[in-house]
Design an enzyme around this catalytic site. Structure first.
Site, PDB file in Angstrom:
ATOM      1  N   GLN B 157       0.839  -1.188   0.000  1.00  0.00           N
ATOM      2  CA  GLN B 157       0.000   0.000   0.000  1.00  0.00           C
ATOM      3  C   GLN B 157       0.877   1.241   0.000  1.00  0.00           C
ATOM      4  O   GLN B 157       1.793   1.348   0.824  1.00  0.00           O
ATOM      5  CB  GLN B 157      -0.879  -0.045   1.258  1.00  0.00           C
ATOM      6  CG  GLN B 157      -2.006   0.948   1.280  1.00  0.00           C
ATOM      7  CD  GLN B 157      -2.903   0.707   2.485  1.00  0.00           C
ATOM      8  OE1 GLN B 157      -3.640  -0.269   2.565  1.00  0.00           O
ATOM      9  NE2 GLN B 157      -2.840   1.594   3.456  1.00  0.00           N
ATOM     10  N   GLY B 158       0.622   2.157  -0.887  1.00  0.00           N
ATOM     11  CA  GLY B 158       1.390   3.391  -0.952  1.00  0.00           C
ATOM     12  C   GLY B 158       0.501   4.582  -0.639  1.00  0.00           C
ATOM     13  O   GLY B 158       0.168   5.373  -1.525  1.00  0.00           O
ATOM     14  N   SER B 160       0.558   6.385   2.952  1.00  0.00           N
ATOM     15  CA  SER B 160       1.186   7.334   3.890  1.00  0.00           C
ATOM     16  C   SER B 160       2.394   8.011   3.271  1.00  0.00           C
ATOM     17  O   SER B 160       3.070   7.442   2.416  1.00  0.00           O
ATOM     18  CB  SER B 160       1.628   6.608   5.162  1.00  0.00           C
ATOM     19  OG  SER B 160       0.531   6.089   5.832  1.00  0.00           O
ATOM     20  N   GLU B 275     -11.176  -4.349   5.547  1.00  0.00           N
ATOM     21  CA  GLU B 275     -10.973  -5.299   6.643  1.00  0.00           C
ATOM     22  C   GLU B 275     -12.071  -5.027   7.653  1.00  0.00           C
ATOM     23  O   GLU B 275     -12.232  -3.921   8.127  1.00  0.00           O
ATOM     24  CB  GLU B 275      -9.595  -5.115   7.249  1.00  0.00           C
ATOM     25  CG  GLU B 275      -9.097  -6.317   7.984  1.00  0.00           C
ATOM     26  CD  GLU B 275      -9.753  -6.499   9.334  1.00  0.00           C
ATOM     27  OE1 GLU B 275     -10.105  -7.653   9.673  1.00  0.00           O
ATOM     28  OE2 GLU B 275      -9.933  -5.500  10.039  1.00  0.00           O
ATOM     29  N   SER B 402      -3.318   6.656  15.163  1.00  0.00           N
ATOM     30  CA  SER B 402      -2.672   6.548  16.470  1.00  0.00           C
ATOM     31  C   SER B 402      -3.708   6.513  17.591  1.00  0.00           C
ATOM     32  O   SER B 402      -4.880   6.847  17.395  1.00  0.00           O
ATOM     33  CB  SER B 402      -1.747   7.746  16.678  1.00  0.00           C
ATOM     34  OG  SER B 402      -2.531   8.918  16.836  1.00  0.00           O
ATOM     35  N   GLU B 404      -4.012   8.562  19.816  1.00  0.00           N
ATOM     36  CA  GLU B 404      -4.532   9.919  19.991  1.00  0.00           C
ATOM     37  C   GLU B 404      -5.667  10.192  19.001  1.00  0.00           C
ATOM     38  O   GLU B 404      -6.670  10.826  19.353  1.00  0.00           O
ATOM     39  CB  GLU B 404      -3.396  10.934  19.826  1.00  0.00           C
ATOM     40  CG  GLU B 404      -2.368  10.937  20.960  1.00  0.00           C
ATOM     41  CD  GLU B 404      -1.398   9.756  20.940  1.00  0.00           C
ATOM     42  OE1 GLU B 404      -1.283   9.090  19.884  1.00  0.00           O
ATOM     43  OE2 GLU B 404      -0.767   9.487  21.975  1.00  0.00           O
TER      44      GLU B 404
END
Lengths: 334, 426, 334, 426
Positions: B157-158, B160, B275, B402, B404
């Site tokens: 997967q590209g 990020s 997913e 994350s 957060e």
């Protein structure tokens, strides 16, 4: 019959979330009238024979509103009597309880000694709302027995507790001569009785605790939404948002475990599940008071009532230290 | 609504009224549900029997070099394809496909219980690539790429990029159309297992106009194409699960674009939604299954009589049970169509914190023994190499949104607290 | 003489905060050149006779930059020799050490057995940078002794560790015949030797840890200031600010305790102080990696080096579980 | 800078250069400092001797009714005034005044060590009222009010208001000038011990123009004046340490205004700055002194052999030591004039969290015994009634700048992180 969702709806209507601390006696009357004592009673004994999850639903409905009506001790007392197959007039006892007679199980241990003549002297702790009980089911010293509260040598003594939502009593025995006909289990039968009652007690207390935790979190979020400081609602402060989110996660995980165990309590002991639920309840209420700031420190707000109920729940039917240690030993043995 | 007592209720029983709408107390199950249950039971017993004969042994020891790890991952995936357990979530026309979410759950439960290797290398291929192709791909794209997945063609997967972090849509990797190709230049990061990948699901910026989501286009890129450089990221525990991908004038045929130019953001949402919660359930079960590693360490280090350690072990294992129960409930709600906004964040955050705390208990019980560097097991999470496991747990508290970010989602979308203000005047 | 503040300035110049992981051998040469081994050495032995706080200042200066130069084990080895009044050529040993000879104390326990002939077989753990040592001071089995590393039956074995800032060795003994002349303390004298060395070890490790913790927090805050997400610096997010503030409080309190004990280590055991310092170091570095996000997961950033050093420090000279239990027993006895 | 070895250093000692500016390693103490030390030693021994004869006994049992608590507080304060220990921070012209911060520290250390009652009732009088009068009051005001404090006239503080919380300057209590009086109407809250107070330091709003700080005026109000109603706040643990004050057309003479009209905010800063860090040191020492209560409970409840409890007890007492050390360091830095911005917040936050955790350990060790409601000790913090102590700890995490406010100060002013944005667009 009735589904779990219907029962939940009925409980929500009987004890609506916004009416905290419903009067004990009216609540008890409502419980009896609704037939909630019969929900888990086996069908052969005249009940609905539903699973422990139904008892957890009802315990949660009462915990959420900090009810004083003692459904949990009553259901446990009934469970003990149902499981006491040799009890004389067992059907009569069940009938009376389902009719509203309150015969609770003690939720703390007793310190009782037997004299030479078999007479009992000591104190049985953890009897909720004993002033409305005719008898109790007392588990102590390797036996379970029915004790009439008006018998000679039996005294009912209220203990002042921090939890303001319930009333707790000691039963003091002084040369009390136990009636052999009221023995529910002793010797080898006491252990199965304990193992029968323990998951029921733990599930009910966990349900009371997690419903209370969710109510305290909801109350806190509402407060943070409404209260402004420094020209914005407190709920806009990210540090508070993240703390609320962490509490929500802890409630959700403990709650998922509760319902998993309620659906199938058999495979593992439930004590540590109850300890987790109470730990979450305490953590949520501890934060709730902090979120409420000054007003949370005062008796004018209901917030502290959750804190106090959480603290008492944590001590009933085993402390976290005791129950987690038992779970650790069990996990180590597998 | 009061409940009705049975006919044998005594005269002084409580007053009973009300309806009895459903035939049975425990959920009113139908014939169809009973039949589905039987199918699941059969699936489980078939799979158990197959696993007893075919589950790889000793794979942890083998997975201590990258090459052997990749080889064992490929072999295990192909074995599962052949047996019909690799792609239960694909449509029924594919071998072993067409299974319900409940059946998929059974498969992952059993794969976890048998302590088989996680399907890490093929994960992007069978979930992200497959969902993207099936939902948004053209017929030719589907014909070219889907069958190849089952013979071992591997996708990465590209998405990020460095500097974007959790703010995915701010990506900068640039694609310029030249004839029937896009010429792509930029950098991607955190691409799982890209060093073994044949193909890449690539998000590029084809326009800087409008909101940042609007100029994004979705491409299928050949990792062997000129101008593609992959550099594994050296993780702090020594694994190389993630890669950087450097793209230097890489030509991608326009035929390998998914959807329209500028419509890539919506395609990416379909990719990411592919997913459906099985992973966290599987991982939670695997964590519970690894509890014996801590138990063994407690015994080996003479701590079985330490009340504090035993108690903390009991509490941690109970929280692991709760994490499993939460993942289970999440899946059940998905199956029942009653998933709530934020539920996925609850499961993710619960698991990531648990993974940290689980490894910290191992680290504590292991004492000085854990400070000696031991070989790591690639791609595994609860290996009993507690210092490595501890560091690996950050992959879950940081990546995939994350902790957060999850807290923000829970607070805002589940608890209804205000969103972070957009127009901050610092 | 020199004041604490001057020493701190000198240390800051020798090991500047922005030059992480200074080369070990150059660092050691600098330490010897600066005379830091003599700072706490009694004046009668040719040193400056300063207090333990000076050793803590130096340990902190090295900890802050993740130095590999093994000042702490060296100072402890020297302390042991200084306290061994009966050692033959004691002054010569001190002289050689102050001249740069590296004779470290082992910071982990040994598992060594004595044979019938008094020969020793087993492993002594926790010897830092043993490749640059001629001898070690080995404390194990109720005795402290100097062991020459080139003696027959002595093998130096490097152990691979997670901490990348230091190198750790085992010393393996195989039928090693100890030299009676190199015995520093045994029998009744071993306990006072231990009690002499323990606070020195705990203070130095705590200083290394808290300086590392402060450095990791500073590094994190700088990262959060510089890194933007969602159109603002991460440092503007209140949840992160509050977590940084909590870490700062924990560092400050542990640090205050460190310096209070360093000024006057006598009144109470120092083990739990070291445990607290290491707990804080671990907590800060655990958060630091999280604050750094993806880059914190990679070896390209230095953040993880603090995490790993913190984890090793926590195991040296007693784990938190051991040391806190000892503190609890002591507090219970008073 | 390398250090110089002694003359006896051997030839192969390291190269040594550099200056030796100070005569002695451990801080270079002077004659004056030695003399001050001797004075402190004498103060300490004198005070110990006096306390041995005069420290109240059995005051906790007596402090279980409000009336007796107030009476014992008054008596103890007057005894300390007579002995010269009540107002060490006042100027030297007052009896027992003119002492250094170091001497004040000695006094509070000894008062804590002797387990005497905290000076709660007189605290606002001797610190806040006194500082306000001395720094900002007129001569007539000083003459009227300062001597009266030493004969027992008691002050409370009327700063906080409902709805303002930590945002003190947004106060609304309104004062309108009519002739030589201000007519005050409004409400104050969280006023410590106001039910026993004779006088009140009152912040009122005399103008709504300009920034909210600008319209604030500082008055001295007679609590016996018509229109003043005090209602104790029922705290959750049963204490009534705080009060609400309702003001209904209360007339305050203009002569009792401190400073100019509209200048009250600056006066209030002087009021609030009057306590210089002794309180948290004293309270930390008192917490450490109460460690024996937990130890006794561990023994009484048969937990002395529980490794987990013992370990947690050891860790908590070590953190209490650290809290004491931090308070000590703070005071030493103040004395040395090197206090940093945010230092006070570190001490406050460290103490408040410690107080919570200390009481939680007591609650845990005490088990069910702590759930039975026992009489509380008014005005004390580490009483061994752990449920009450636990609830009382909120007074420190919420009041006087909540933990959240302290975290903001530490992050922004000490760590240099950005301030909360003022102009939020929600």
């Amino acid at each position: 019959m009735i589904t779990l969702a219907e029962l939940r709806d009925a409980a929500d209507k009987a004890f609506p979330a916004d009416a905290l601390r419903p009067a004990r006696d009216a609540g008890w009357a409502l419980i009896a009238e609704m037939g909630w004592l019969m929900v888990c009673l086996p069908e052969d004994d005249g009940g609905l024979g539903l699973g422990l999850d139904t008892a957890a639903v009802l315990a949660g409905a009462l915990g959420r509103v900090l009810a004083g009506a003692p459904l949990v001790p009553a259901l446990l007392g009934l469970d003990a009597i149902v499981a006491a197959n040799g009890l004389a007039d067992r059907a009569g006892w069940i009938e009376r309880i389902c009719g509203g007679a309150y015969i609770p199980l003690n939720l703390l241990s007793g310190r009782v000694e037997a004299g030479a003549n078999g007479a009992l002297t000591g104190v049985i702790g953890g009897v909720f709302e004993a002033d409305m009980a005719s008898h109790i089911v007392a588990g102590f010293g390797g036996a379970y027995r029915l004790i009439p509260l008006d018998a000679p040598g039996v005294a009912v003594i209220e203990r002042s507790i921090w939890d303001e939502s319930r009333r707790l009593f000691d039963i003091a025995l002084t040369d009390y001569q136990p009636d052999p006909a009221l023995l529910l289990a002793d010797g080898e039968a006491a252990r199965p009785m304990h193992d029968h009652l323990a998951p029921r007690a733990h599930l009910a207390l966990a349900a009371d605790s997690l419903a209370g935790a969710q109510a305290a979190l909801t109350m806190s979020v509402e407060y943070l939404q409404g209260r402004r400081q420094f020209d914005r609602p407190l709920a806009m402060f990210q540090a508070l948002k993240h703390r609320c989110a962490d509490l929500k996660v802890r409630i959700a995980a403990a709650d998922a475990l509760l319902w998993a165990r309620a659906a199938d309590p058999a495979p593992v002991p439930t004590g540590a599940m109850k300890a987790l639920a109470c730990e979450v309840y305490s953590a949520v209420t501890e934060e709730a008071v902090q979120f409420h700031g000054g007003i949370g420190l005062t008796q004018e707000h209901h917030c502290h009532l959750f804190l106090k109920r959480a603290a008492l729940n944590a001590q009933l039917c085993g402390s976290a230290d005791t129950l987690n240690a038992a779970a650790g030993r069990a996990a180590l043995a597998t | 609504m009061p409940v009705r007592a049975s006919a044998s209720a005594p005269d002084n029983a409580p007053v009973i009224t009300g309806a009895m709408p459903l035939p049975l107390g425990r959920g009113g199950r139908h014939e169809a549900a009973m039949s589905a249950d039987q199918n699941l039971t059969r699936l489980r017993s078939d799979l158990r029997a197959w696993l007893a004969a075919n589950a790889p042994q000793g794979w942890r020891a083998a997975a201590q070099s990258h090459a052997e790890f990749a080889a064992s991952q490929r072999a295990w995936f192909l074995a599962l394809v052949a047996a019909g357990y690799a792609i239960p979530h694909w449509p029924a026309k594919w071998p072993g496909g067409g299974r319900s979410l409940a059946a998929q759950k059974v498969i992952y439960e059993e794969l976890a219980a048998a302590d088989t290797p996680r399907l890490l290398l093929s994960f992007v291929s069978t979930y992200h690539a497959a969902a993207t192709l099936m939902e948004c791909g053209g017929a030719a794209q589907q014909a070219r790429y889907l069958p190849a997945i089952l013979t071992g063609e591997t996708w990465c997967q590209g998405f990020s990029e460095p500097g974007a972090g959790s703010d995915l849509a701010s990506l900068k990797c640039r694609a310029v159309r030249e004839g029937d190709h896009y010429i792509v230049t930029g950098q991607k990061v955190w691409s799982t297992m890209a060093q073994y990948a044949d193909k890449c699901l690539l998000l590029v910026r084809t326009s800087s106009d409008g909101v940042k989501q609007a100029g994004i286009t979705f491409l299928l890129m050949d990792m062997k194409a000129p101008g593609v450089t992959v550099r594994p990221i050296h993780q702090i525990q020594g694994d190389e699960e993630f890669c950087e991908i450097f793209l230097d004038d890489v030509a991608v045929p326009v035929a390998d674009r998914i959807g329209e130019e500028g419509a890539g953001w919506a395609v990416a949402q379909a990719t990411l939604a592919s997913e459906r919660g099985l992973t966290l359930m599987e991982l939670s079960y695997r964590m519970r299954g690894a509890g014996h590693r801590i138990a063994a360490l407690i015994r080996d280090n003479g701590l079985a009589g330490d009340a504090g350690i035993i108690r903390d072990f009991g509490a941690i294992m109970t929280r692991v049970d709760a994490t499993c129960a939460l993942a289970d409930r999440f899946l059940e709600n998905r199956m029942a169509g009653i998933e709530a906004v934020g539920d996925a964040s609850l499961v993710k955050l619960s698991y990531s914190r648990m993974l940290r705390d689980f490894s910290l208990l191992g680290l504590r019980v292991g004492g000085m023994g854990e400070q000696y560097r031991a070989p790591i097991v690639f791609g595994d999470l609860n290996t009993g190499n507690w210092m490595a496991d501890f560091m690996n747990s950050y992959a879950w508290t940081i990546a995939g949104g994350s902790d957060e970010v999850q807290r923000g989602i829970i607070a805002e979308r589940m608890l209804g607290m205000p969103r972070e203000p957009k127009g901050w005047a610092a």
